[in-house]
Design a protein around this motif. Structure first.
Motif, PDB file in Angstrom:
ATOM      1  N   LYS A 793       0.837  -1.182   0.000  1.00 23.38           N
ATOM      2  CA  LYS A 793       0.000   0.000   0.000  1.00 23.38           C
ATOM      3  C   LYS A 793       0.880   1.243   0.000  1.00 23.38           C
ATOM      4  O   LYS A 793       2.033   1.211   0.443  1.00 23.38           O
ATOM      5  CB  LYS A 793      -0.897   0.031   1.244  1.00 23.38           C
ATOM      6  N   THR A 794       0.321   2.336  -0.485  1.00 21.46           N
ATOM      7  CA  THR A 794       1.032   3.620  -0.520  1.00 21.46           C
ATOM      8  C   THR A 794       0.301   4.609   0.381  1.00 21.46           C
ATOM      9  O   THR A 794      -0.916   4.784   0.262  1.00 21.46           O
ATOM     10  CB  THR A 794       1.105   4.162  -1.959  1.00 21.46           C
ATOM     11  N   LEU A 795       1.046   5.238   1.282  1.00 24.06           N
ATOM     12  CA  LEU A 795       0.477   6.192   2.226  1.00 24.06           C
ATOM     13  C   LEU A 795       1.179   7.531   2.084  1.00 24.06           C
ATOM     14  O   LEU A 795       2.405   7.609   2.153  1.00 24.06           O
ATOM     15  CB  LEU A 795       0.632   5.676   3.663  1.00 24.06           C
ATOM     16  N   ALA A 796       0.415   8.581   1.869  1.00 22.45           N
ATOM     17  CA  ALA A 796       0.972   9.939   1.792  1.00 22.45           C
ATOM     18  C   ALA A 796       0.707  10.665   3.104  1.00 22.45           C
ATOM     19  O   ALA A 796      -0.348  10.475   3.733  1.00 22.45           O
ATOM     20  CB  ALA A 796       0.338  10.700   0.634  1.00 22.45           C
ATOM     21  N   THR A 797       1.662  11.490   3.523  1.00 22.18           N
ATOM     22  CA  THR A 797       1.513  12.239   4.768  1.00 22.18           C
ATOM     23  C   THR A 797       1.870  13.704   4.546  1.00 22.18           C
ATOM     24  O   THR A 797       2.748  14.028   3.738  1.00 22.18           O
ATOM     25  CB  THR A 797       2.424  11.683   5.887  1.00 22.18           C
ATOM     26  N   ALA A 798       1.184  14.564   5.277  1.00 19.55           N
ATOM     27  CA  ALA A 798       1.500  15.995   5.300  1.00 19.55           C
ATOM     28  C   ALA A 798       1.761  16.383   6.739  1.00 19.55           C
ATOM     29  O   ALA A 798       1.116  15.870   7.662  1.00 19.55           O
ATOM     30  CB  ALA A 798       0.344  16.804   4.732  1.00 19.55           C
ATOM     31  N   SER A 799       2.704  17.289   6.931  1.00 24.85           N
ATOM     32  CA  SER A 799       3.102  17.635   8.297  1.00 24.85           C
ATOM     33  C   SER A 799       3.364  19.128   8.434  1.00 24.85           C
ATOM     34  O   SER A 799       3.635  19.828   7.451  1.00 24.85           O
ATOM     35  CB  SER A 799       4.356  16.848   8.690  1.00 24.85           C
ATOM     36  N   GLU A 800       3.329  19.580   9.677  1.00 24.01           N
ATOM     37  CA  GLU A 800       3.674  20.965   9.960  1.00 24.01           C
ATOM     38  C   GLU A 800       5.162  21.239   9.769  1.00 24.01           C
ATOM     39  O   GLU A 800       5.582  22.398   9.794  1.00 24.01           O
ATOM     40  CB  GLU A 800       3.264  21.325  11.394  1.00 24.01           C
ATOM     41  N   ASP A 801       5.982  20.196   9.571  1.00 21.64           N
ATOM     42  CA  ASP A 801       7.421  20.415   9.345  1.00 21.64           C
ATOM     43  C   ASP A 801       7.730  20.725   7.879  1.00 21.64           C
ATOM     44  O   ASP A 801       8.879  20.637   7.454  1.00 21.64           O
ATOM     45  CB  ASP A 801       8.245  19.224   9.842  1.00 21.64           C
ATOM     46  N   SER A 802       6.709  21.103   7.095  1.00 21.51           N
ATOM     47  CA  SER A 802       6.833  21.544   5.689  1.00 21.51           C
ATOM     48  C   SER A 802       7.009  20.392   4.705  1.00 21.51           C
ATOM     49  O   SER A 802       7.209  20.636   3.518  1.00 21.51           O
ATOM     50  CB  SER A 802       8.004  22.529   5.492  1.00 21.51           C
ATOM     51  N   SER A 803       6.948  19.158   5.164  1.00 20.67           N
ATOM     52  CA  SER A 803       7.234  18.041   4.262  1.00 20.67           C
ATOM     53  C   SER A 803       5.972  17.341   3.789  1.00 20.67           C
ATOM     54  O   SER A 803       4.976  17.265   4.503  1.00 20.67           O
ATOM     55  CB  SER A 803       8.150  17.019   4.949  1.00 20.67           C
ATOM     56  N   VAL A 804       6.062  16.847   2.541  1.00 23.10           N
ATOM     57  CA  VAL A 804       5.102  15.883   2.003  1.00 23.10           C
ATOM     58  C   VAL A 804       5.892  14.597   1.780  1.00 23.10           C
ATOM     59  O   VAL A 804       6.940  14.622   1.135  1.00 23.10           O
ATOM     60  CB  VAL A 804       4.488  16.367   0.672  1.00 23.10           C
ATOM     61  N   ARG A 805       5.412  13.481   2.319  1.00 21.73           N
ATOM     62  CA  ARG A 805       6.129  12.212   2.197  1.00 21.73           C
ATOM     63  C   ARG A 805       5.190  11.141   1.663  1.00 21.73           C
ATOM     64  O   ARG A 805       3.995  11.146   1.982  1.00 21.73           O
ATOM     65  CB  ARG A 805       6.697  11.768   3.548  1.00 21.73           C
ATOM     66  N   ILE A 806       5.769  10.243   0.877  1.00 21.02           N
ATOM     67  CA  ILE A 806       5.018   9.094   0.380  1.00 21.02           C
ATOM     68  C   ILE A 806       5.754   7.837   0.824  1.00 21.02           C
ATOM     69  O   ILE A 806       6.934   7.647   0.505  1.00 21.02           O
ATOM     70  CB  ILE A 806       4.865   9.126  -1.156  1.00 21.02           C
ATOM     71  N   TYR A 807       5.048   6.996   1.594  1.00 18.15           N
ATOM     72  CA  TYR A 807       5.627   5.750   2.098  1.00 18.15           C
ATOM     73  C   TYR A 807       5.038   4.564   1.339  1.00 18.15           C
ATOM     74  O   TYR A 807       3.867   4.572   0.947  1.00 18.15           O
ATOM     75  CB  TYR A 807       5.309   5.565   3.592  1.00 18.15           C
ATOM     76  N   ARG A 808       5.858   3.537   1.162  1.00 18.35           N
ATOM     77  CA  ARG A 808       5.388   2.268   0.595  1.00 18.35           C
ATOM     78  C   ARG A 808       5.438   1.219   1.689  1.00 18.35           C
ATOM     79  O   ARG A 808       6.500   0.911   2.231  1.00 18.35           O
ATOM     80  CB  ARG A 808       6.246   1.842  -0.600  1.00 18.35           C
ATOM     81  N   LEU A 809       4.271   0.677   2.041  1.00 14.58           N
ATOM     82  CA  LEU A 809       4.171  -0.335   3.086  1.00 14.58           C
ATOM     83  C   LEU A 809       3.991  -1.698   2.422  1.00 14.58           C
ATOM     84  O   LEU A 809       3.018  -1.920   1.686  1.00 14.58           O
ATOM     85  CB  LEU A 809       2.999  -0.050   4.023  1.00 14.58           C
ATOM     86  N   ALA A 810       4.909  -2.605   2.664  1.00 15.55           N
ATOM     87  CA  ALA A 810       4.877  -3.935   2.068  1.00 15.55           C
ATOM     88  C   ALA A 810       4.635  -4.989   3.140  1.00 15.55           C
ATOM     89  O   ALA A 810       4.786  -4.734   4.346  1.00 15.55           O
ATOM     90  CB  ALA A 810       6.178  -4.221   1.324  1.00 15.55           C
ATOM     91  N   ASP A 811       4.263  -6.178   2.671  1.00 12.66           N
ATOM     92  CA  ASP A 811       4.042  -7.343   3.550  1.00 12.66           C
ATOM     93  C   ASP A 811       2.941  -7.091   4.563  1.00 12.66           C
ATOM     94  O   ASP A 811       3.005  -7.564   5.709  1.00 12.66           O
ATOM     95  CB  ASP A 811       5.342  -7.717   4.284  1.00 12.66           C
ATOM     96  N   LEU A 812       1.909  -6.347   4.151  1.00  8.56           N
ATOM     97  CA  LEU A 812       0.756  -6.195   5.023  1.00  8.56           C
ATOM     98  C   LEU A 812       0.011  -7.526   5.110  1.00  8.56           C
ATOM     99  O   LEU A 812      -0.078  -8.262   4.124  1.00  8.56           O
ATOM    100  CB  LEU A 812      -0.183  -5.108   4.486  1.00  8.56           C
ATOM    101  N   PRO A 813      -0.555  -7.880   6.266  1.00  7.97           N
ATOM    102  CA  PRO A 813      -1.258  -9.164   6.385  1.00  7.97           C
ATOM    103  C   PRO A 813      -2.508  -9.178   5.519  1.00  7.97           C
ATOM    104  O   PRO A 813      -3.167  -8.149   5.329  1.00  7.97           O
ATOM    105  CB  PRO A 813      -1.612  -9.225   7.872  1.00  7.97           C
ATOM    106  N   THR A 814      -2.817 -10.332   4.960  1.00  7.85           N
ATOM    107  CA  THR A 814      -4.010 -10.455   4.110  1.00  7.85           C
ATOM    108  C   THR A 814      -4.957 -11.486   4.688  1.00  7.85           C
ATOM    109  O   THR A 814      -4.576 -12.290   5.516  1.00  7.85           O
ATOM    110  CB  THR A 814      -3.614 -10.874   2.692  1.00  7.85           C
TER     111      THR A 814
END
Length: 814
Positions: A793-814
């Motif tokens: 899955k891909t998760l995007a985050t926004a923060s007060e530290d001025s950053s936009v980040r995109i994380y890739r989460l692998a091996d999530l349980p199914t």
């Protein structure tokens, strides 16, 4: 075990001349990004951009320097901050750094850090009016530092620029010079002396000539035959750079042949051949004025020498939006401008889509001297490389990012691209550039450049979005055809019908409304009613290059989205906006301290009219709004600690009525909410300042709390994501400290278990303002690295530290 990788980091640089340095060994460029330190390799062929953020400082980073430790060759990174500390970072086994030591002593902002080649002596200057001398030591991988001396600036001024110069490393006395400049018109020279103490700098000379504050100082060794001397470059807010030659021994001053030649307007001689004599460790040295470099039209922030020892070149960055390379003419020895990058005077203007970038704050050389980068006021880095065939400096991709709190992010409905909006008054579009089996994320458009802080946004389909700002109204924007074509070619994103899209957009000078190209803007908007003819004429459309993501020059001017509609009604700053899944309704709220303004206004997207009456339930600011998966319910949460659920009328889809509310849902204000992406059973989550996440499930016509997740700090954002199994959901929770955790939620009993907590080293350093899972749609799967694996899955985050980040989460349980 869930694995988390950072796919993308977007963050702008701090506007401070000393807040960046380019390592000559590793090729890493480190720059201050709010209270973090961003790491980027400009020479990386993959165009990955920022690959890591170093978290540790508690306030903005204002000084950055790399240092090679002389005995071991260890590379260290030194960073100073407004938090009055200096941190020393050491490389770890991966591609990052860890904080090995913190220097405490200054009682004001750290403005500058200076290091000497081949020396373990470091100097720092602060807003406490002192320069401090430190000695670093490494023993068994442990770094320690000792403050050897504190130099108070007399007469008192704030040091803004420092430069250290070891005069002779082979001399056992190791004589050194320290030059200091700042909120004074003079450059002060300090030199080490023979004393019983280890190292002591004593004031030696005051170099006069500048007519404003000194912003940058840089030494260079200059060897001609057997004679070795040094050149000091000092750059000032008086628009000039002065070069000073430092010799060993006394030098007789050269008499001026004609006094008139030495006067630059006015009665006071600006150029002087006076020789300044001082002692360093028992030897006599002299400083003479060498050259005055004229050409910049505004303050000069940095001046740096080419690290290639074979070339005597100086790079200067100025508020006049230009980078200039200076070198002496091989025949006459006169210093001349050889190359100029950036913008010419006629293009100068305000920092907007119609004006300039607002000046260059930093200019740096690459380790081999064949590339240069500059940081503009917009927080974006521009990069140029020298093309030997054409004998020309060609611009290449840099990195971009917000420079203030990122307040909201949203994926396009299909997950094709990500939109962000920020207190830096811009909205940005990020997408994945696909090419030759590789990919990288980049900013492809800056749809909105505004005059007010932007607080929230949501998508209205594949080619439209709505944003809310401090100006008390919302604006709807349409995607221009050029951006759609660019995204289709580089990102494989299928556009809407091109015939329906406007060609491009312009913004009137001093206006706030983006107009489609060709639209009559002279009298059409009351914002333009009292403007002159020249001010209201829009610039002709510019064709975007289609072979790569847009450069900052294009992003800042030519990637706007034309405005389609304005939505009025609120009396205060917009605090939340949500669009229904069928794109037929927009729900909005504004900041409020009373029941009168704590209302939810609904707008019909068919004709943009407001649906009356407004929905009431809250007494204070509504912090989050969201529609259920079927759009039959609207959830609102607020600072008054309650949630309210409104039900859609089956007979009249534009009408909502209050279904239920809970005035004591949390013990403190509620900051975020999210519906579970399933039609049955109806479940939503709320996040509170009481450090808890609560899951609520519908039973009869009310919602009951069926599960509570306790976290370590105030929870500021939530986002649900579906899984391969229909009875399992993933819930991401973001906290005020920047911590992000992933939880598994079982349906229908709403049991939860924590799957992962992101490592602090890859997490934001300030509050999470928004989390957004990327939709598992066809286009998202096609573009994703996961290749359709629903365990990724891909998760995007926004923060007060001025950053936009995109994380890739692998091996999530199914």
């Amino acid at each position: 075990m869930v694995s988390v990788a950072t796919d993308f980091i977007s963050v702008g640089g701090n506007r401070h001349p000393g807040a960046a340095d380019w390592d000559t060994q590793s090729g890493v460029l480190a720059y201050g990004a709010d209270n973090n330190v961003a790491l980027w390799k400009p020479e990386d062929k993959s165009n990955r951009g920022v690959f890591s953020l170093l978290v540790g400082h508690e306030d903005k980073v204002s000084a950055v320097r790399f240092l090679t430790f002389p005995e071991t060759g260890t590379r260290l990174l030194l960073t100073g901050s407004v938090d009055r500390t200096i941190r020393i970072w050491k490389p770890n086994s991966s591609d990052g750094y860890y904080c090995a030591c913190t220097l405490i002593g200054h009682t004001g902002t750290i403005n500058a850090i200076a290091v000497g080649n081949g020396s373990n002596i470091v100097a720092s200057g602060g807003a406490d009016g002192t320069a401090r001398i430190w000695r670093l030591d490494i023993a068994e991988d442990t770094i320690s530092a000792q403050c050897l001396q504190t130099i108070s600036m007399k007469p008192r001024f704030f040091p803004l620029a420092l430069a250290l110069l070891p005069l002779d490393l082979e001399d056992p006395k190791r004589p050194m010079l320290l030059s200091v400049g700042g909120t004074t018109n003079h450059v002060h020279i300090y030199a080490t002396q023979n004393t019983a103490q280890d190292v002591e700098f004593v004031w030696g000379a005051k170099l006069s000539g500048h007519e404003a504050w000194i912003r940058s100082l840089a030494f260079k060794e200059n060897t001609v035959g057997t004679q070795k001397d040094f050149i000091l470059a000092s750059a000032s807010q008086d628009k000039y750079i002065r070069l000073w030659r430092i010799h060993r021994g006394e030098v007789a001053p050269i008499e001026s042949k004609d006094e008139d030649e030495m006067v630059l307007g006015g009665d006071t001689p600006t150029l002087s051949n006076k020789a300044y004599i001082f002692n360093a460790s028992g030897s006599t040295y002299s400083v003479t004025f060498e050259a005055l470099l004229l050409g910049h039209e505004d303050w000069i922030y940095t001046a740096n020498w080419n690290p290639n020892a074979e070339k005597t070149q100086l790079l200067s960055a100025s508020a006049d939006n230009s980078l200039t390379i200076w070198e002496p003419d091989p025949t006459t020895g006169v210093w001349v401008t050889t190359d100029r990058m950036g913008e010419i005077s006629s293009q100068k203007g305000s920092t907007s889509a119609t004006g300039s970038t607002g000046g260059f704050w930093i200019g740096l050389w690459s380790p081999d001297g064949k590339q240069v980068v500059s940081l503009a006021r917009t927080g974006s880095w521009r990069a140029w490389y020298y093309d030997e065939e054409s004998d020309f400096w060609q611009q290449k991709l840099g990195v971009t990012g917000h420079v203030r709190s990122v307040n909201d992010i949203q994926w396009e409905a299909r997950g094709a691209y990500l939109l962000s909006t920020s207190s830096d008054q811009t909205s940005r579009l990020y997408a994945e550039w696909l090419r030759d089996g590789s990919s990288s994320w980049h900013e492809f458009s800056r749809p909105q450049i505004h005059g007010y802080d932007l607080n929230c946004l949501d998508t209205l389909g594949p080619a439209r979005f709505v944003s809310g700002a401090d100006e008390k109204l919302l604006r709807v924007f349409n995607e221009p055809k050029q951006i759609a074509q660019l995204l289709e070619k580089l990102c494989d994103i299928t556009p809407s019908t091109n015939d329906e899209l406007p060609e491009t957009a312009n913004i009137p000078v001093l206006g706030l409304s983006n107009k489609a190209a060709g639209e009559d803007v002279t009298i059409a908007d009351n914002e333009m009613a009292n403007r002159g003819k020249n001010e209201s004429e829009a610039a002709p459309p510019i064709a975007l290059p289609m072979h790569q993501p847009p450069l900052e020059d294009y992003l800042a001017r030519h990637t706007l989205w034309p405005e389609h509609e304005k939505l009025y009604g609120h009396g205060y700053e917009i605090s939340a906006v949500a669009v229904s899944h069928d794109r037929s309704l927009i729900a909005t709220a504004c900041k409020a301290s009373s029941i009168d303004h704590a209302v939810i206004r609904l707008y019909d997207t068919r004709d943009w009219h407001e649906i009356k009456p407004s929905l009431t339930a809250h007494s204070l600011t509504i912090t989050s709004l969201c529609f259920s998966e079927t759009d039959n319910y609207l959830l609102s949460v607020g600072r008054d600690r309650q949630f309210a659920v409104f039900k859609r009328d089956e007979a009249d889809p534009l009408k909502f009525t209050t279904l239920t509310s809970n005035p004591k849902a949390h013990s403190r204000m509620i900051l975020g909410a999210a519906w579970a992406p399933i039609p049955e059973p109806l479940v939503f989550a709320t996040a509170g300042r009481d450090k808890s996440v609560k899951l609520w499930q519908m039973k009869s016509d009310t919602f009951e709390c069926v599960s509570t997740i306790s976290l370590k700090s105030a929870v500021t954002s939530l986002s649900f994501c579906s899984s391969k199994r229909t009875d399992i959901l993933y819930l991401a929770a973001g906290e005020e400290t920047g911590q992000i955790s992933i939880h598994e939620v079982s349906i229908p009993n709403s049991e939860t278990r924590e799957l992962a907590t992101l490592d602090k080293a890859i997490s934001p350093s300030k509050a999470i303002t928004q989390l957004a899972w990327r939709p598992d749609s066809a286009s998202a799967v096609k573009a994703s690295v996961g290749n359709g694996d629903l365990r990724t899955k891909t998760l995007a985050t926004a923060s007060e530290d001025s950053s936009v980040r995109i994380y890739r989460l692998a091996d999530l349980p199914t």
